[in-house]
Write an enzyme that holds these catalytic residues in place. Structure first.
Site, PDB file in Angstrom:
ATOM      1  N   CYS A   1      -6.234  -6.475  -3.969  1.00  5.38           N
ATOM      2  CA  CYS A   1      -5.182  -7.433  -3.605  1.00  5.38           C
ATOM      3  C   CYS A   1      -3.785  -6.868  -3.844  1.00  5.38           C
ATOM      4  CB  CYS A   1      -5.371  -8.763  -4.317  1.00  5.38           C
ATOM      5  SG  CYS A   1      -5.247  -8.616  -6.101  1.00  5.38           S
TER       6      CYS A   1
ATOM      7  N   SER B   1     -11.134  -7.534  -8.543  1.00  2.00           N
ATOM      8  CA  SER B   1     -10.147  -7.361  -7.477  1.00  2.00           C
ATOM      9  C   SER B   1      -9.127  -6.338  -7.984  1.00  2.00           C
ATOM     10  CB  SER B   1      -9.453  -8.694  -7.172  1.00  2.00           C
ATOM     11  OG  SER B   1      -8.446  -8.472  -6.222  1.00  2.00           O
TER      12      SER B   1
ATOM     13  N   GLY C   1      -5.948  -4.686  -8.583  1.00  6.60           N
ATOM     14  CA  GLY C   1      -4.509  -4.949  -8.491  1.00  6.60           C
ATOM     15  C   GLY C   1      -3.830  -3.588  -8.490  1.00  6.60           C
ATOM     16  N   THR C   2      -3.769  -3.000  -7.318  1.00  5.70           N
ATOM     17  CA  THR C   2      -3.317  -1.598  -7.267  1.00  5.70           C
ATOM     18  C   THR C   2      -1.812  -1.449  -7.433  1.00  5.70           C
ATOM     19  OG1 THR C   2      -3.518  -1.844  -4.886  1.00  5.70           O
ATOM     20  CG2 THR C   2      -5.253  -0.606  -6.011  1.00  5.70           C
ATOM     21  N   ASN C   3      -1.080  -2.569  -7.416  1.00  5.71           N
ATOM     22  CA  ASN C   3       0.347  -2.440  -7.752  1.00  5.71           C
ATOM     23  C   ASN C   3       0.463  -2.056  -9.224  1.00  5.71           C
ATOM     24  OD1 ASN C   3       0.775  -3.464  -5.194  1.00  5.71           O
ATOM     25  ND2 ASN C   3       1.033  -5.570  -5.911  1.00  5.71           N
ATOM     26  N   ASP C   4      -0.209  -2.836 -10.060  1.00  7.75           N
ATOM     27  CA  ASP C   4      -0.151  -2.518 -11.487  1.00  7.75           C
ATOM     28  C   ASP C   4      -0.991  -1.301 -11.835  1.00  7.75           C
ATOM     29  OD1 ASP C   4       1.621  -4.147 -13.022  1.00  7.75           O
ATOM     30  OD2 ASP C   4       0.443  -5.872 -12.376  1.00  7.75           O
TER      31      ASP C   4
ATOM     32  N   GLY D   1      11.093  17.650  20.631  1.00 10.81           N
ATOM     33  CA  GLY D   1      12.486  18.050  20.399  1.00 10.81           C
ATOM     34  C   GLY D   1      12.780  18.571  19.014  1.00 10.81           C
TER      35      GLY D   1
ATOM     36  N   MET E   1      11.539  21.329  17.449  1.00  6.33           N
ATOM     37  CA  MET E   1      11.617  22.781  17.293  1.00  6.33           C
ATOM     38  C   MET E   1      12.396  23.383  18.469  1.00  6.33           C
ATOM     39  SD  MET E   1       7.915  23.673  15.742  1.00  6.33           S
ATOM     40  CE  MET E   1       6.981  22.518  16.675  1.00  6.33           C
TER      41      MET E   1
ATOM     42  N   LYS F   1       0.605  21.732  23.345  1.00 10.67           N
ATOM     43  CA  LYS F   1       1.141  22.177  24.631  1.00 10.67           C
ATOM     44  C   LYS F   1       0.289  23.312  25.206  1.00 10.67           C
ATOM     45  CE  LYS F   1       5.623  22.854  24.879  1.00 10.67           C
ATOM     46  NZ  LYS F   1       6.596  22.218  25.743  1.00 10.67           N
TER      47      LYS F   1
ATOM     48  N   TYR G   1     -13.916  -6.453   0.559  1.00  9.51           N
ATOM     49  CA  TYR G   1     -12.796  -6.966   1.349  1.00  9.51           C
ATOM     50  C   TYR G   1     -11.480  -6.329   0.904  1.00  9.51           C
ATOM     51  CZ  TYR G   1     -11.518  -9.883  -2.642  1.00  9.51           C
ATOM     52  OH  TYR G   1     -11.131 -10.302  -3.879  1.00  9.51           O
TER      53      TYR G   1
ATOM     54  N   HIS H   1      15.936  11.444  24.768  1.00 11.01           N
ATOM     55  CA  HIS H   1      15.521  11.616  23.374  1.00 11.01           C
ATOM     56  C   HIS H   1      15.536  10.295  22.621  1.00 11.01           C
ATOM     57  CE1 HIS H   1      16.210  12.542  19.109  1.00 11.01           C
ATOM     58  NE2 HIS H   1      15.339  13.503  19.331  1.00 11.01           N
TER      59      HIS H   1
ATOM     60  N   ARG I   1      -0.939 -16.205  -6.287  1.00  9.03           N
ATOM     61  CA  ARG I   1      -0.178 -15.974  -7.523  1.00  9.03           C
ATOM     62  C   ARG I   1       0.321 -17.338  -7.981  1.00  9.03           C
ATOM     63  NH1 ARG I   1       1.438 -11.146  -4.337  1.00  9.03           N
ATOM     64  NH2 ARG I   1       1.227  -9.290  -5.641  1.00  9.03           N
TER      65      ARG I   1
ATOM     66  N   ARG J   1       8.511  28.486  24.239  1.00  6.50           N
ATOM     67  CA  ARG J   1       8.558  27.129  23.678  1.00  6.50           C
ATOM     68  C   ARG J   1       7.579  26.987  22.528  1.00  6.50           C
ATOM     69  NH1 ARG J   1      10.127  23.266  28.094  1.00  6.50           N
ATOM     70  NH2 ARG J   1      10.325  24.533  29.947  1.00  6.50           N
TER      71      ARG J   1
ATOM     72  N   ARG K   1      -5.416 -16.639  -9.152  1.00  5.59           N
ATOM     73  CA  ARG K   1      -5.164 -15.882 -10.370  1.00  5.59           C
ATOM     74  C   ARG K   1      -4.406 -16.740 -11.367  1.00  5.59           C
ATOM     75  NH1 ARG K   1      -1.340 -10.815  -9.949  1.00  5.59           N
ATOM     76  NH2 ARG K   1       0.245 -12.441  -9.943  1.00  5.59           N
TER      77      ARG K   1
ATOM     78  N   ARG L   1       0.865  15.776  27.892  1.00  5.70           N
ATOM     79  CA  ARG L   1       0.413  15.422  26.538  1.00  5.70           C
ATOM     80  C   ARG L   1       0.192  13.931  26.502  1.00  5.70           C
ATOM     81  NH1 ARG L   1       6.218  16.817  23.768  1.00  5.70           N
ATOM     82  NH2 ARG L   1       7.406  15.263  24.866  1.00  5.70           N
TER      83      ARG L   1
ATOM     84  N   GLU M   1      -6.506  -3.730 -13.121  1.00  7.78           N
ATOM     85  CA  GLU M   1      -5.176  -3.153 -12.899  1.00  7.78           C
ATOM     86  C   GLU M   1      -4.696  -2.299 -14.061  1.00  7.78           C
ATOM     87  OE1 GLU M   1      -2.584  -6.426 -11.746  1.00  7.78           O
ATOM     88  OE2 GLU M   1      -3.553  -7.781 -13.140  1.00  7.78           O
TER      89      GLU M   1
HETATM   90  C1  PEP Z   1      -1.227  -5.975  -8.480  1.00  9.35           C
HETATM   91  O1  PEP Z   1      -0.820  -5.618  -9.575  1.00  9.35           O
HETATM   92  O2  PEP Z   1      -1.669  -5.187  -7.627  1.00  9.35           O
HETATM   93  C2  PEP Z   1      -1.176  -7.384  -8.096  1.00  9.35           C
HETATM   94  C3  PEP Z   1      -1.689  -7.797  -6.954  1.00  9.35           C
HETATM   95  O3  PEP Z   1      -0.544  -8.219  -8.923  1.00  9.35           O
HETATM   96  P1  PEP Z   1       1.039  -8.402  -8.985  1.00  9.35           P
HETATM   97  O4  PEP Z   1       1.620  -7.657  -7.829  1.00  9.35           O
HETATM   98  O5  PEP Z   1       1.292  -9.847  -8.927  1.00  9.35           O
HETATM   99  O6  PEP Z   1       1.346  -7.787 -10.298  1.00  9.35           O
HETATM  100 MG    MG Z   2      -0.590  -7.101 -11.110  1.00  7.61          MG
END
Ligand code: PEP
Ligand code: MG
Length: 902
Positions: free
Chosen positions: A859, A792, A794-797, A108, A110, A28, A879, A470, A592, A99, A646, A350, A773
């Site tokens: 993935c 690849s 596997g960032t979940n695991d 809104g 603050m 502001k 990728y 608002h 999967r 203000r 996989r 703004r 993973e």
């Molecule tokens: C993972 O672990 O990131 C993954 C893609 O495999 P899943 O989710 O099937 O365990």
């Molecule tokens: Mg996995």
């Protein structure tokens, strides 16, 4: 010693700051300085820097010693510029507002104090000089009320608390026999001021301050303090704004929109913040102060409908100023203005908060108008907002035979169905119990206190307040469907009912709101796919009939020109693969295969229950056929793009029945005893299945499963190639942590492949690679890359194993962790770059040492999260792969990453 400059002046002359100084002056303050610099009519004022806020919190809520003298000097500057004096008892007194203004706007969240400088003496002068006694006393009673609430902490602490000022005001209206505040005559307002001050004394033990400078410092302190109020903290957390940025404070000369019928106040967007359509839209109210418009208490007029007729001179100037601002900032501006006796004053500009629809349309239009370049358009759209364009809508079949109960302002596009709740805290409690609860928050209007309830709702319906209220601004910024100002619905908080078109709906009843049209429907209206999906996927709409699609398409094609990361989809079926192609996938990054087994569960169970290799191989035969068919479908759909498949990953116990009745049915089907089935289920049970017999450990113990899957993949490739379709399978081993695990599986795969290709007489250029993973896989990636042709992530695991947090059980404490700022974000949604990201970097560095050209992808779910996609770009992945509907987000985020780097 050089003196730090803590205060920056702005006005028609001698403006210190400019628009590029947002970190120091807040949005502001920087924009007020910029507007003053380019010659727009801005009331003079000064900005106290964000550094003072940081100092304030680091030093027990004290100010730097130099501040006082700098504020005094700047206040003298305002007096000179405006030709008025603070506390003047002769001439028209200067009044100021105080203000907040953070680096990123936090609408809104603050506090604000208006009309500072009024006291028992100056109010009389204001009354005399303005010739409007009612006006002067109305300002005074508003000031005491606001100061009491904000500076003296007299706000109600919970929904059931009463506000003493509101109670007194209500009683006064009753006594005066009027319905609205604006009908209260001066004599009643005078009484109210006395009563308000008495309430201050009773509740705080303090006399209301009469000294204007004491009032100014009270306002400054309250604004700095409000940086740490609950709703500001929640807002920052939701929007990723760091807590240590601090807010600036703007003290500015007041101009009056409430000094009679030639005065007005309003807010406007230079283009529609809901749809992005060109042309000024906004709200204004005659004889009112700024907060009246945003609070949604009085129904404002629409600028685009009536201002040209009602205030032709002002409209001409205002529309010019709006365009100057849009061209100057090259973005939609959200402006606040006041008209004092037909003179226009600009109080704020703004970059407008807007929906995903408005983001895309305005950015694309501005490129086509030559105002900005495509890279600027790409860079400023929050990538996640693109998902709004893919969300289902109410149309066609779903609306057949339905008439709407009511129609309000279509303030936030989207189709939302949910159960009615009236109280934001109740909505939040319902959601805490069930994160899948569908809630429509129904309110007269919303206020910043309602933020938590709004956050958990699918849609927001209000009975009053315009397109700039608002509910509209904040709701649509959150991506909620919003219908506001729907004055034909009658809401009764006490009875917990909403009545429309003669129908009475109760709390918990289902209601549907259409934020595109403003229509409200009873019950749950079925949805149809979005315009974009109707063009791209179901092909039920032609591109030329789909304006949203056209903008989307232009944006995506520009993004594809800039991005360096390829995008792939996680897809298990030909249908998903086709949707992925339609949304720009350049391959499948994860199939999967277990999902396919769920379609043929009986055969798969027979395989699991087999006692020996021979029986298992027999049971695998029909599965091979099914899998081959599925893979053929995927290869055909992807038409030459790489497909990563996989091998079986989840533990076998996920596939067997756990209920006695089902076990008995399976036993009968397989011609074995139910005890045998029960025993096998018992044998498969594990205490910690996510770290159990899963991933490549299955293929190692049962190599015939791996062999069957590799054979099915290669046979499918051969068949499809014979049809003339190019085919690039990438066979992926799940969960190895040790090179020997990978080697074992690779041998089985390559042997099976060789057999198929030898028999068929043709070969596909398949690859064998691995999921990464486990932390051990990262730190031994150089070894694994001796054999693996691709990684690849596997960032979940990898998140699960890297953080030691169960991905299935963390729901019970993640909210707490975020509330306490232990985690800035949910690590299963946004990659933990500091921890998991470092593991990825190690894996990449080591993997490349052994195999410089190793193909690298991701993935896990993070492949569709913008911040994570940008990280993947930075660390050099080839990728990202995500679910099909996240592909546009990934494409845009990848382009943004490339542009940011350039
Ligand atoms: C993972 O672990 O990131 C993954 C893609 O495999 P899943 O989710 O099937 O365990
Ligand atoms: Mg996995």
């Amino acid at each position: 010693m050089s003196k730090t400059k803590y205060v920056y002046f702005f006005g028609a002359e001698n403006t210190d700051g400019n628009g590029s100084m947002k970190p120091l002056l807040g949005g502001k303050g920087a924009n007020l300085a910029e507007m003053a610099k380019i010659g727009l009519p801005v009331p003079a004022g000064f900005t106290i820097t964000t550094e003072v806020c940081t100092y304030f919190y680091a030093n027990g809520q004290q100010y730097p010693v130099e501040l006082k003298a700098q504020v005094d000097a700047a206040m003298a500057g305002i007096e000179k510029a405006m030709g008025k004096k603070l506390g003047d008892t002769e001439g028209l007194p200067l009044l100021v507002s105080c203000r907040s203004g953070a680096r990123d706007s936090m609408p809104g969240m603050m506090d604000t104090v208006l009309n500072i400088g009024l006291n028992d003496k100056t109010v009389e002068v204001l009354a005399r000089k303005s010739g409007d006694e009612r006006f002067a006393w109305d300002c005074y009673r508003r000031f005491v009320q606001m100061y009491g609430r904000v500076v003296l902490d007299m706000k109600p602490k919970c929904k059931t608390d009463h506000c003493p000022f509101e109670d007194l005001l209500e009683a006064k209206k009753k006594k005066a026999g009027v319905d609205v505040d604006s009908d209260l005559k001066a004599e009643f307002l005078k009484e109210l001021v006395v009563e308000f001050k008495a309430a201050v004394k009773t509740q705080t033990g303090l006399d209301f301050p009469e000294d204007p400078m004491e009032q100014v410092w009270g306002g400054i302190g309250a604004v700095f303090s409000s940086w740490m109020n609950d709703r500001a903290i929640v807002y920052r957390r939701m929007n990723g704004i760091p807590h240590d940025w601090g807010t600036a404070v703007n003290v500015q000369a007041m101009v009056f929109g409430n000094m009679g019928e030639t005065c007005a106040t309003g807010v406007a967007f230079t283009r529609d913040g809901a749809t992005g359509a060109k042309g000024i839209v906004g709200d204004y109210l005659f004889n009112a102060q700024g907060e009246d418009v945003v609070a949604g208490i009085r129904m404002p007029k629409r600028i685009e409908h009536t201002m040209a007729k009602e205030l032709p001179g002002v409209w001409e100037e205002f529309s010019k100023v709006a365009m100057i601002l849009e061209n100057h900032y090259k973005d939609i501006q959200d402006v606040e203005f006041t008209i004092e006796n037909q003179k226009l004053w600009m109080l704020q500009t703004r970059n407008a908060k807007r929906t995903g629809f408005a983001h895309v349309r305005s950015a694309v239009d501005m490129v086509n108008e030559g105002l900005i370049t495509p890279d600027r358009a790409i860079a400023r759209i929050p990538a996640n907002d693109l998902t709004q364009l893919l969300q289902p809508v109410f149309s066609g079949e779903g609306l057949k035979g339905r008439t709407s109960l009511a129609k309000g302002i279509n303030a936030g596009p989207g189709a939302a169905t949910g159960q009615i709740y009236f109280q934001p805290d109740e909505a939040e409690a319902i959601w805490q119990k069930d994160n899948n609860a569908k809630i429509i928050l129904v309110r007269h209007e919303t206020t910043p206190e309602d933020l938590r309830g709004m956050k958990v709702s699918a849609g927001i319906l209000t009975s009053s307040g315009g397109a700039a209220s608002h509910a509209a601004l904040v709701g649509r910024q959150m991506g909620k469907a919003v219908v506001c100002g729907c004055d034909s619905v009658k809401i009764d908080y006490k009875a917990e009912t909403v009545t429309a078109a003669g129908k009475v709906l109760k709390k918990g009843d289902w209601i549907s709101i259409d934020g595109f049209t403003g229509c409200v429907y009873e019950g749950q209206v079925p949805t149809s796919p979005s315009e974009v999906l109707q063009v791209l996927f179901s092909k039920t709409l032609k591109p030329q009939d789909a304006p949203i699609y056209q903008c989307f398409h232009q944006l995506m094609s520009w993004s594809d020109r800039y991005r360096k990361l390829a995008v792939r989809a996680n897809a298990d079926t030909p249908g998903e693969a086709q949707q992925a192609i339609a949304l720009g996938a350049q391959g499948i990054g994860l199939t999967r295969t277990e999902h396919m087994f769920f379609d043929h569960i009986e055969d798969f169970r027979a395989m699991i229950l087999a006692d020996n290799v021979e029986d298992r191989e027999k049971a695998l035969k029909p599965l091979l056929k099914y899998q081959q068919d599925d893979f053929e479908g995927l290869f055909r759909a992807m038409n030459g793009y790489p497909v990563t498949i996989r091998l079986l990953d989840p533990p076998l116990h996920e596939f067997v029945p756990h209920e006695a009745k089902e076990q008995e049915a399976l036993a009968t089907k397989l011609g074995i005893s139910k005890e045998k089935v029960a025993q096998r289920v018992k044998d498969l049970a594990e205490f910690n299945p996510m770290l159990g017999h899963r991933g490549c450990r299955l293929g190692i113990v049962y190599p015939e499963i791996t062999r069957m899957q590799a054979t099915a993949i290669c046979q499918a490739a051969v068949k499809v190639m014979k049809e003339g379709i190019d085919c690039h399978p990438e066979i992926m081993v799940p969960l190895p942590g040790n090179v020997n695990e990978f080697k074992h599986q690779e041998t089985v795969i390559r042997e099976a492949a060789q057999k198929v290709f030898q028999e068929a007489g043709i070969t596909s250029d398949y690859m064998v690679g691995t999921m990464v993973e486990l932390p051990r896989a990262c730190v031994t990636a150089d070894r694994i890359a001796e054999n693996a042709e691709f990684f690849s992530f596997g960032t979940n695991d990898l998140t699960q194993t890297g953080l030691g947090i169960s991905r299935d059980d963390y729901g019970t404490y993640i909210n707490e962790y975020q509330e306490l700022d232990i985690f800035a974000a949910d690590p299963f949604q946004t990659l933990d770059q500091e921890g998991v990201g470092e593991l990825m970097k190690i894996a990449i560095e080591k993997g490349k040492k052994t195999r410089p050209n190793i193909k690298l992808g991701i993935c896990g779910e993070h492949g569709g999260d913008p911040a994570s996609v940008k990280f993947c770009h930075k660390i050099g992945l080839n990728y990202v792969s995500c679910s099909p509907l996240r592909l546009p987000v990934a494409r845009l985020a990848a382009a943004q990453a490339a542009i940011e780097e350039a």
